[in-house]
Design a protein around this motif. Structure first.
Motif, PDB file in Angstrom:
ATOM      1  N   ALA A 276     -14.648  -1.702   2.089  1.00 46.38           N
ATOM      2  CA  ALA A 276     -13.398  -1.701   2.857  1.00 46.38           C
ATOM      3  C   ALA A 276     -13.043  -3.072   3.428  1.00 46.38           C
ATOM      4  CB  ALA A 276     -13.474  -0.669   3.980  1.00 46.38           C
ATOM      5  N   CYS A 277     -14.056  -3.893   3.694  1.00 43.64           N
ATOM      6  CA  CYS A 277     -13.849  -5.258   4.201  1.00 43.64           C
ATOM      7  C   CYS A 277     -14.389  -6.216   3.139  1.00 43.64           C
ATOM      8  CB  CYS A 277     -14.570  -5.454   5.534  1.00 43.64           C
ATOM      9  SG  CYS A 277     -13.976  -4.371   6.840  1.00 43.64           S
TER      10      CYS A 277
ATOM     11  N   LEU B 122       2.788  -1.578   9.222  1.00 45.90           N
ATOM     12  CA  LEU B 122       1.543  -2.130   8.716  1.00 45.90           C
ATOM     13  C   LEU B 122       0.381  -1.332   9.279  1.00 45.90           C
ATOM     14  CD1 LEU B 122       2.584  -5.811   9.344  1.00 45.90           C
ATOM     15  CD2 LEU B 122       2.420  -4.743   7.115  1.00 45.90           C
ATOM     16  N   SER B 123      -0.710  -1.283   8.545  1.00 44.11           N
ATOM     17  CA  SER B 123      -1.895  -0.554   9.004  1.00 44.11           C
ATOM     18  C   SER B 123      -2.219  -0.970  10.434  1.00 44.11           C
ATOM     19  CB  SER B 123      -3.084  -0.865   8.097  1.00 44.11           C
ATOM     20  OG  SER B 123      -4.249  -0.223   8.562  1.00 44.11           O
TER      21      SER B 123
ATOM     22  N   GLY C  77      -6.219   0.317  -0.714  1.00 42.84           N
ATOM     23  CA  GLY C  77      -5.626   0.057   0.587  1.00 42.84           C
ATOM     24  C   GLY C  77      -6.517   0.391   1.771  1.00 42.84           C
ATOM     25  N   THR C  78      -7.830   0.388   1.559  1.00 41.22           N
ATOM     26  CA  THR C  78      -8.751   0.647   2.666  1.00 41.22           C
ATOM     27  C   THR C  78      -8.911  -0.604   3.519  1.00 41.22           C
ATOM     28  OG1 THR C  78     -10.616   0.124   1.204  1.00 41.22           O
ATOM     29  CG2 THR C  78     -10.038   2.453   1.467  1.00 41.22           C
TER      30      THR C  78
ATOM     31  N   ALA D 177      -7.599  -6.659   7.901  1.00 44.41           N
ATOM     32  CA  ALA D 177      -6.406  -6.755   7.067  1.00 44.41           C
ATOM     33  C   ALA D 177      -5.112  -6.183   7.618  1.00 44.41           C
ATOM     34  CB  ALA D 177      -6.709  -6.094   5.711  1.00 44.41           C
ATOM     35  N   GLY D 178      -5.157  -5.332   8.643  1.00 43.20           N
ATOM     36  CA  GLY D 178      -3.938  -4.719   9.162  1.00 43.20           C
ATOM     37  C   GLY D 178      -3.311  -5.517  10.287  1.00 43.20           C
TER      38      GLY D 178
END
Length: 554
Positions: free
Chosen positions: A181-182, A300-301, A151-152, A189-190
């Motif tokens: 992370a990407c 959400l992030s 979930g990074t 993504a958030g």
């Protein structure tokens, strides 16, 4: 058809000659000409794949009997522009992109537009252009990036800098994090600014269902692009234009979804600018009124553990709208680019929540109020903005000494240098639209506050703005800004600032007589602006409270 201005009649033979030079046949010239606005480039991860989206759009246009003609616009990656002078150009690029689309679509009178953005300022810029031109138009984005391992996402890396600085992780661990992370193309993504605006484009009615949440890497995204190309041809036949869709009902739906999703505070800057192009007023008070009655359904992030791919799996924006509709919070009669109303779309899709942890029930929301709050007081008489859904409970009401900095760089140096203590309230000023100039987005200071372990004890107040990836007691858009003589310019080191987010209050606890004395002595720091673009922007731009648009009486 508008395109007949350059394709029909004896006197347009030279024009047709130039179109023949493009390889177009007479048959193609006789069809509606559709401008395909592609913001693809090899700089922005959210845009690296947009050529493939554009090809799918053009296939859809051709299948429905139109002739697509592609042209480009610029796009800034806010992540790459962060924490250096490059960020001053991000917000100004919004106006430049909107202007460039107006120029292209007016100089070459297209019958319709398909707009392909993905990141930050490009999405609102394209919406602004669509409403300004008011020809049939549809927006289809490139879609969100997938989250990284465990979930990074990009925010994990930004906050990792502070964690590495204080020894929580090693530089080697940070290096491994930055590599994974990407994981690929798409808007980060958030529920950051790009994904916020792509979701709200869907809510406004100018994008198809799924636009905000279908992952960038999927075949479903390609099919959506083809469908958008076909749909725009129906809009041409019906002469259904953006201002027919973007009405006061669409405004209300957009702000309601903004609050339910916990979107980026940048939406408070962009939605007024978008709706202004349709001559619809959207001031800060509307955000606060809607926030007070709209439950926050998503975390959400950066506010929580979920990402946009999880939102899509849980039913996407239609599911959130359907849930809000249960409480009577959605205008079902608002028109959309599907050719049907919001209510008809929700009924046809049988929209429903598939995961009540990602999208909470209106009966058991994450919070009774929406994700954004508007604060006022002597420190921000025209308002300031905070993403309250991402603020720790212990920071919702706080008083502390001001730590004052006249630039983002100076504040960052103090944060990473260990010179900020628990209880401090950091003030970063002269970073507003005019004073910056450019109103830089400051993810680095907020991420470093969290990375240094101060996220539950330190607040940040600025006339600049924040990334959608910001979490914590980060209060931005303070208006009037310091460069306009706002109270934030009068704050001195050690002054007490009182924050009360539930009460929507932000006060500088200095008596009026002393503030008057400081105002009379005020001297703004000298700032040399060498860029012609930024000098022009500084002269033309209005307050963040009005969306940072250009003055109308130029």
């Amino acid at each position: 058809m508008r395109s007949k201005k350059m394709t029909e009649g004896l006197e347009k033979a030279p024009h047709r000659s130039l179109l023949h030079a493009l390889g177009l046949t007479r048959e193609e010239m006789s069809r509606p000409l559709v401008g395909v606005v592609n913001s693809a480039n090899e700089v922005v991860p959210g845009h690296i794949h947009l050529d493939r989206i554009a090809e799918a759009v053009k296939a859809g246009v051709r299948m429905a009997g139109g002739t697509p003609m592609e042209f480009p616009v610029i796009g800034v990656c806010d992540g790459l522009a962060m924490n250096h002078e490059g960020m001053r150009y991000s917000l100004p690029s919004r106006e430049i992109i909107a202007d460039s689309i107006e120029i292209m679509a007016s100089a070459h009178p297209f019958d319709a537009l398909v707009l392909i953005p993905n990141c930050d300022k490009i999405v609102p810029a394209m919406l602004m252009a669509a409403l300004r031109l008011n020809i049939p138009a549809i927006l289809v984005s490139g879609g969100p990036m997938m989250a990284g391992p465990d979930g990074t996402d990009l925010i994990s890396v930004f906050e990792g800098v502070g964690r590495a600085k204080r020894g929580e992780i090693t530089e080697e661990e940070l290096s491994r994090l930055e590599e994974c992370a990407c994981p690929g193309c798409g808007s980060c993504a958030g529920m950051f600014t790009a994904n916020s605006m792509n979701c709200l484009s869907e809510t406004i009615g100018l994008a198809l269902p799924g636009n905000g949440t279908i992952p960038a890497v999927t075949a479903e995204r390609i099919r959506l692009a083809k469908t958008a190309g076909m749909r725009v041809m129906d809009l041409v036949k019906r002469n259904l234009r953006p201002r027919d869709i973007v009405t006061e009902m669409a405004v209300a739906n957009a702000v309601t979804l903004d609050m339910a999703l916990g979107c980026s505070t940048n939406t408070v800057l962009h939605l007024p600018a978008v709706f202004a192009e349709a001559e619809l007023d959207l001031d800060l008070s509307i955000f606060d009124e809607v926030s007070r009655r709209t439950p926050n359904l998503c975390k959400l992030s950066p506010a929580g553990p979920h990402h946009v791919e999880d939102l899509h799996r849980a039913g996407g924006i239609p599911a959130v709208m359907a849930e809000l509709d249960r409480k009577g919070l959605i205008n079902r009669d608002a028109m959309t680019v599907t050719g049907h109303t919001v209510g008809e779309n929700l009924d046809e899709l049988k929209a429903a929540v598939r995961d009540h942890e990602v999208i909470r029930s209106v009966d058991e929301p994450y919070a009774a109020q929406g994700g954004i709050a508007i604060l006022r007081g002597n420190l921000a008489p025209e308002g300031a903005v905070v993403k309250q859904s991402a603020v720790a409970p212990e920071m919702m009401k706080r008083s502390g000494p001001a730590r004052v900095f006249d630039s983002e760089e100076a504040a960052n140096e103090a944060i990473l240098g260990g010179r900020i203590a628990a209880g401090d309230i950091i003030v970063i000023r002269y970073e507003g639209p005019r004073g910056g100039p450019g109103m830089r987005e400051m993810l680095s200071p907020t991420a470093n506050i969290n990375g240094m372990g101060l996220g539950h004890s330190v607040a940040l107040v600025t006339d600049g703005r924040f990334s959608g990836g910001t979490r914590g007691a980060a209060i931005g858009h303070v208006s009037p800004e310091a460069a306009d003589g706002g109270t934030i310019a009068l704050v001195r080191e050690g002054d007490t600032i009182a924050l009360d987010i539930p009460a929507r209050s932000m006060e500088l606890l200095v008596d009026e007589a002393e503030l008057d004395r400081r105002r009379a002595e005020l001297r703004h720091p000298e700032k040399t602006v060498t860029s012609p673009v930024l000098r022009r922007y500084s002269r033309l731009v209005t307050s963040a409270a009005s969306g940072g648009v250009y003055r109308k009486n130029i």
